[in-house]
Write a protein that holds these residues in place. Structure first.
Motif, mmCIF file in Angstrom:
data_model
loop_
_atom_site.group_PDB
_atom_site.id
_atom_site.type_symbol
_atom_site.label_atom_id
_atom_site.label_comp_id
_atom_site.label_asym_id
_atom_site.label_seq_id
_atom_site.Cartn_x
_atom_site.Cartn_y
_atom_site.Cartn_z
ATOM 1 N N VAL A 16 0.839 -1.201 0.000
ATOM 2 C CA VAL A 16 0.000 0.000 0.000
ATOM 3 C C VAL A 16 0.876 1.254 0.000
ATOM 4 C CG1 VAL A 16 -1.625 1.363 1.376
ATOM 5 C CG2 VAL A 16 -1.979 -1.096 1.117
ATOM 6 N N ALA A 17 1.874 1.279 0.881
ATOM 7 C CA ALA A 17 2.739 2.458 0.993
ATOM 8 C C ALA A 17 3.543 2.696 -0.278
ATOM 9 C CB ALA A 17 3.677 2.298 2.192
ATOM 10 N N TYR A 18 4.015 1.623 -0.909
ATOM 11 C CA TYR A 18 4.795 1.793 -2.135
ATOM 12 C C TYR A 18 3.941 2.400 -3.243
ATOM 13 C CZ TYR A 18 7.342 0.665 -6.406
ATOM 14 O OH TYR A 18 7.972 0.744 -7.627
ATOM 15 N N ARG A 19 2.724 1.956 -3.381
ATOM 16 C CA ARG A 19 1.854 2.485 -4.428
ATOM 17 C C ARG A 19 1.484 3.942 -4.168
ATOM 18 N NH1 ARG A 19 1.253 -2.847 -4.025
ATOM 19 N NH2 ARG A 19 0.682 -4.102 -5.861
ATOM 20 N N ILE A 20 1.360 4.308 -2.910
ATOM 21 C CA ILE A 20 1.039 5.698 -2.582
ATOM 22 C C ILE A 20 2.246 6.602 -2.782
ATOM 23 C CG2 ILE A 20 0.420 7.280 -0.699
ATOM 24 C CD1 ILE A 20 -1.408 5.103 0.401
ATOM 25 N N LEU A 21 3.449 6.101 -2.463
ATOM 26 C CA LEU A 21 4.644 6.943 -2.460
ATOM 27 C C LEU A 21 5.526 6.794 -3.702
ATOM 28 C CD1 LEU A 21 5.537 6.356 1.279
ATOM 29 C CD2 LEU A 21 4.997 8.573 0.259
ATOM 30 N N GLY A 22 5.501 5.630 -4.352
ATOM 31 C CA GLY A 22 6.383 5.406 -5.491
ATOM 32 C C GLY A 22 7.831 5.226 -5.099
ATOM 33 N N SER A 23 8.076 4.935 -3.835
ATOM 34 C CA SER A 23 9.439 4.763 -3.321
ATOM 35 C C SER A 23 9.461 3.558 -2.392
ATOM 36 C CB SER A 23 9.899 6.019 -2.567
ATOM 37 O OG SER A 23 11.056 5.748 -1.793
ATOM 38 N N ALA A 24 10.276 2.559 -2.736
ATOM 39 C CA ALA A 24 10.377 1.373 -1.899
ATOM 40 C C ALA A 24 11.025 1.697 -0.560
ATOM 41 C CB ALA A 24 11.182 0.291 -2.627
ATOM 42 N N ALA A 25 12.024 2.584 -0.575
ATOM 43 C CA ALA A 25 12.698 2.965 0.669
ATOM 44 C C ALA A 25 11.721 3.638 1.623
ATOM 45 C CB ALA A 25 13.872 3.885 0.368
ATOM 46 N N ASP A 26 10.933 4.576 1.112
ATOM 47 C CA ASP A 26 9.957 5.260 1.960
ATOM 48 C C ASP A 26 8.874 4.297 2.424
ATOM 49 O OD1 ASP A 26 11.292 7.643 1.779
ATOM 50 O OD2 ASP A 26 10.030 8.465 0.196
ATOM 51 N N ALA A 27 8.494 3.351 1.564
ATOM 52 C CA ALA A 27 7.464 2.377 1.938
ATOM 53 C C ALA A 27 7.929 1.522 3.110
ATOM 54 C CB ALA A 27 7.121 1.501 0.737
ATOM 55 N N GLU A 28 9.187 1.141 3.092
ATOM 56 C CA GLU A 28 9.728 0.353 4.206
ATOM 57 C C GLU A 28 9.747 1.174 5.492
ATOM 58 O OE1 GLU A 28 13.512 -0.919 2.797
ATOM 59 O OE2 GLU A 28 12.675 -2.372 1.387
ATOM 60 N N LEU A 62 0.452 9.009 3.385
ATOM 61 C CA LEU A 62 -0.146 10.239 2.851
ATOM 62 C C LEU A 62 0.597 11.467 3.373
ATOM 63 C CD1 LEU A 62 -2.386 11.313 1.082
ATOM 64 C CD2 LEU A 62 -3.946 11.164 3.042
ATOM 65 N N ASP A 63 0.924 11.478 4.662
ATOM 66 C CA ASP A 63 1.699 12.595 5.225
ATOM 67 C C ASP A 63 3.070 12.689 4.565
ATOM 68 O OD1 ASP A 63 -0.342 13.277 6.917
ATOM 69 O OD2 ASP A 63 0.468 12.219 8.656
ATOM 70 N N ARG A 64 3.709 11.533 4.362
ATOM 71 C CA ARG A 64 5.029 11.528 3.725
ATOM 72 C C ARG A 64 4.937 12.009 2.282
ATOM 73 N NH1 ARG A 64 9.665 8.445 5.134
ATOM 74 N NH2 ARG A 64 9.674 7.923 7.342
ATOM 75 N N LEU A 65 3.871 11.643 1.594
ATOM 76 C CA LEU A 65 3.722 12.058 0.200
ATOM 77 C C LEU A 65 3.580 13.569 0.099
ATOM 78 C CD1 LEU A 65 3.423 11.337 -2.786
ATOM 79 C CD2 LEU A 65 0.961 11.003 -2.388
ATOM 80 N N ARG A 66 2.827 14.151 0.999
ATOM 81 C CA ARG A 66 2.671 15.614 0.991
ATOM 82 C C ARG A 66 4.016 16.301 1.177
ATOM 83 N NH1 ARG A 66 -2.479 14.649 4.599
ATOM 84 N NH2 ARG A 66 -4.167 14.930 3.086
ATOM 85 N N PRO A 113 -2.173 14.191 -3.596
ATOM 86 C CA PRO A 113 -1.950 13.146 -2.598
ATOM 87 C C PRO A 113 -3.230 12.419 -2.184
ATOM 88 C CG PRO A 113 -0.572 15.023 -2.086
ATOM 89 C CD PRO A 113 -1.464 15.438 -3.226
ATOM 90 N N LEU A 114 -4.319 13.162 -1.948
ATOM 91 C CA LEU A 114 -5.569 12.521 -1.557
ATOM 92 C C LEU A 114 -6.113 11.633 -2.672
ATOM 93 C CD1 LEU A 114 -7.731 15.106 0.446
ATOM 94 C CD2 LEU A 114 -6.730 12.961 1.256
ATOM 95 N N GLU A 115 -6.079 12.124 -3.900
ATOM 96 C CA GLU A 115 -6.560 11.324 -5.027
ATOM 97 C C GLU A 115 -5.749 10.044 -5.176
ATOM 98 O OE1 GLU A 115 -8.206 14.863 -8.027
ATOM 99 O OE2 GLU A 115 -6.131 14.144 -8.169
ATOM 100 N N ARG A 116 -4.453 10.164 -4.988
ATOM 101 C CA ARG A 116 -3.602 8.986 -5.145
ATOM 102 C C ARG A 116 -3.898 7.941 -4.069
ATOM 103 N NH1 ARG A 116 2.773 8.861 -6.716
ATOM 104 N NH2 ARG A 116 3.030 6.601 -6.661
ATOM 105 N N ALA A 117 -4.020 8.379 -2.836
ATOM 106 C CA ALA A 117 -4.314 7.441 -1.758
ATOM 107 C C ALA A 117 -5.654 6.748 -1.978
ATOM 108 C CB ALA A 117 -4.299 8.168 -0.415
#
Length: 301
Positions: A16-28, A62-66, A113-117
């Motif tokens: 879920v986090a990877y799809r929202i952020l597009g970053s594997a490092a941030d998702a972890e 979502l907070d990280r994406l913003r 960010p909201l639309e993506r989540a």
């Protein structure tokens, strides 16, 4: 038991986090922060651990994406998602695999960010709108509206084409061969007239700072970087000084074939192709070393 419950859902949370952020490092990082919060909760007070954990992870992501959107405004050149060779949640069925396709992740970067989540939770994981509304702090009706707007945007930017995996691999192999052989005519024949190339070197590796538009510009650029002197210049920027150590091939990235160049098993360049009607519509060139750390060239290369 607290640990067992979390581990049962760990891969889902990372996905879920990877799809929202597009970053594997941030998702972890999001998954780890979710664990820290889960560790302070009495599981007996949670009726649905899966929904609870996804809600927490989604809000953190979502907070990280913003915050990331502000940082990416000062990024050198185009920012492309971090490619992964293993799907974050081990997805092995079509719905989840499609939702992590590289070209789709690029389009998701153009959503709010909201639309993506909302899009990720609804389209990839089929969360009910009422639950999505709770995640984003909006009414169910607002969640539905956001989902509809996101779907329309994605459909407009990323039309669906029937290009099966075998066809994409065949075209990727032909594309790579044409690049390596300096076959300008071969490259031109594989590219759509309105083909686009987007490069991401992160300011650390040579890559186009702006998108290249049109078959002539894209084919000329790819033909140029395949010349030995230009290849050497590129490798110099990656810290490799021996052209003989360079290996190339096709590997699976985000559930689809992609062409790569590697040195001692370390991928230094990735070309992800968006194929439609047997023609390459988009070329995503990823060379930022920070986005390559999780990629390894196939052992058989």
């Amino acid at each position: 038991m607290t640990t067992d419950v979390f581990e049962e859902h760990r891969s889902l949370l990372t996905g879920v986090a990877y799809r929202i952020l597009g970053s594997a490092a941030d998702a972890e990082d999001v998954t780890q922060e979710t664990w820290l919060r889960w560790n302070t909760v009495d599981p007996a007070t949670v009726d649905d651990p899966r929904a609870y954990l996804v809600t927490v992870a989604s809000r953190i992501a979502l907070d990280r994406l913003r915050s990331a959107r502000h940082r990416r405004e000062s990024y050198v050149g185009a920012w492309l998602p971090e490619p992964v060779s293993d799907l974050p949640d081990g997805a092995d069925h079509a719905e989840l695999a499609d939702s992590v396709e590289y070209a789709l992740l690029v389009v998701l970067e153009t959503l709010s960010p909201l639309e993506r989540a909302v899009f990720v939770l609804r389209e990839a994981f089929q969360f009910p709108y009422a639950r999505i509304g709770e995640v984003i702090g909006r009414e169910e009706a607002a969640a539905r509206q956001l989902a509809r707007r996101a779907r329309d945007h994605v459909r407009e930017r990323r039309p669906r084409f029937d290009a099966d995996r075998d066809s994409r691999r065949r075209i990727t192999e032909r594309f790579l061969r044409a690049c390596l052989e300096g076959d300008l005519d071969g490259l031109t024949a594989l590219l759509a007239d309105d083909a686009t190339l987007i490069g991401d070197g992160g300011g650390r590796v040579r890559a186009p700072l702006r998108a290249l538009q049109g078959v002539r510009k894209v084919s000329a650029f790819l033909h140029a970087i395949a010349q030995e002197r230009n290849t050497r210049r590129f490798l110099d920027s990656t810290g490799v000084d021996d052209l003989a150590r360079l290996e190339t091939g096709v590997m699976e990235v985000n559930g689809a074939p992609a062409a790569y160049a590697a040195v001692d098993g370390r991928v230094v360049l990735l070309l992800v192709l968006d194929v439609a009607d047997d023609l390459v519509r988009h070329v995503y060139l990823v060379a930022n070393p920070e986005k390559m750390s999780r990629l390894r060239a196939p052992a058989s290369s």
